[in-house]
Design a protein around this motif. Structure first.
Motif, PDB file in Angstrom:
ATOM      1  N   ARG A  45      25.149  39.160  43.273  1.00 53.13           N
ATOM      2  CA  ARG A  45      25.802  38.844  42.219  1.00 53.13           C
ATOM      3  C   ARG A  45      26.769  40.061  41.578  1.00 53.13           C
ATOM      4  NH1 ARG A  45      23.461  33.522  39.282  1.00 53.13           N
ATOM      5  NH2 ARG A  45      23.718  32.290  41.316  1.00 53.13           N
ATOM      6  N   ALA A  46      25.920  40.994  41.290  1.00 51.07           N
ATOM      7  CA  ALA A  46      26.499  42.279  40.565  1.00 51.07           C
ATOM      8  C   ALA A  46      27.383  43.068  41.748  1.00 51.07           C
ATOM      9  CB  ALA A  46      25.488  43.413  40.332  1.00 51.07           C
ATOM     10  N   GLN A  96      29.373  41.194  43.936  1.00 50.31           N
ATOM     11  CA  GLN A  96      30.903  40.481  43.796  1.00 50.31           C
ATOM     12  C   GLN A  96      31.339  40.887  42.503  1.00 50.31           C
ATOM     13  OE1 GLN A  96      29.212  36.638  43.633  1.00 50.31           O
ATOM     14  NE2 GLN A  96      28.831  36.399  46.005  1.00 50.31           N
ATOM     15  N   GLU A  97      30.867  41.124  41.534  1.00 49.91           N
ATOM     16  CA  GLU A  97      31.592  41.785  40.320  1.00 49.91           C
ATOM     17  C   GLU A  97      32.199  42.888  40.449  1.00 49.91           C
ATOM     18  OE1 GLU A  97      33.025  41.538  36.339  1.00 49.91           O
ATOM     19  OE2 GLU A  97      32.407  39.948  37.467  1.00 49.91           O
ATOM     20  N   GLU A 144      33.068  44.226  43.242  1.00 52.71           N
ATOM     21  CA  GLU A 144      34.410  43.996  44.166  1.00 52.71           C
ATOM     22  C   GLU A 144      35.447  43.476  43.500  1.00 52.71           C
ATOM     23  OE1 GLU A 144      36.167  44.237  47.752  1.00 52.71           O
ATOM     24  OE2 GLU A 144      34.543  44.950  47.276  1.00 52.71           O
ATOM     25  N   ARG A 145      35.268  42.478  42.327  1.00 53.12           N
ATOM     26  CA  ARG A 145      36.395  41.913  41.711  1.00 53.12           C
ATOM     27  C   ARG A 145      36.883  43.026  40.814  1.00 53.12           C
ATOM     28  NH1 ARG A 145      37.412  40.535  36.946  1.00 53.12           N
ATOM     29  NH2 ARG A 145      35.324  41.229  36.155  1.00 53.12           N
ATOM     30  N   GLN A 146      36.170  43.922  40.200  1.00 53.84           N
ATOM     31  CA  GLN A 146      36.603  44.838  39.568  1.00 53.84           C
ATOM     32  C   GLN A 146      37.350  46.066  40.318  1.00 53.84           C
ATOM     33  OE1 GLN A 146      33.278  46.713  37.424  1.00 53.84           O
ATOM     34  NE2 GLN A 146      33.225  45.102  35.838  1.00 53.84           N
TER      35      GLN A 146
END
Length: 106
Positions: A39-40, A42-43, A45-47
């Motif tokens: 999950r981190a 994914q975060e 990658e979004r940033q």
């Protein structure tokens, strides 16, 4: 001669599997929900995508500013650019002109 008799305990057989399950559960949970888990990631990658878009916008803005500076640099002064900058800075125009400043639109 002394001999030891071991009692058959059902509890003793379950200690190693229970400890193994506890370790696997702990590391499995943290591999998904931990600071560096899925999950981190994914975060992060979004940033990264958001900051890449912001970087592209800033690079484009910098290139526009560099083009303007190049037009104003010594040896390549253009009358139109000087006229435009002077009118913008002094906030003046001729009576027969209509002036639209695009800096208000940005």
């Amino acid at each position: 001669m002394w001999t030891r008799h071991h009692k058959n305990r059902k509890f003793g057989r379950l200690i190693l599997p229970a400890v193994t399950i506890a370790f696997l559960s702990y590391f499995g949970y943290h591999s998904i929900h931990g600071d560096y888990g899925l999950r981190a990631a994914q975060e992060f990658e979004r940033q990264r995508i958001a900051r890449s878009a912001e970087l592209a916008a800033l690079v484009e803005h910098r290139q526009q500013l560099e083009r303007q500076v190049e037009l104003l640099s010594d040896g390549s002064l253009e009358r139109d650019m000087i006229d435009e900058k002077a009118r913008y800075q002094l906030n003046m125009s001729r009576p027969d002109e209509i002036v639209i400043f695009d800096s208000f639109l940005n």
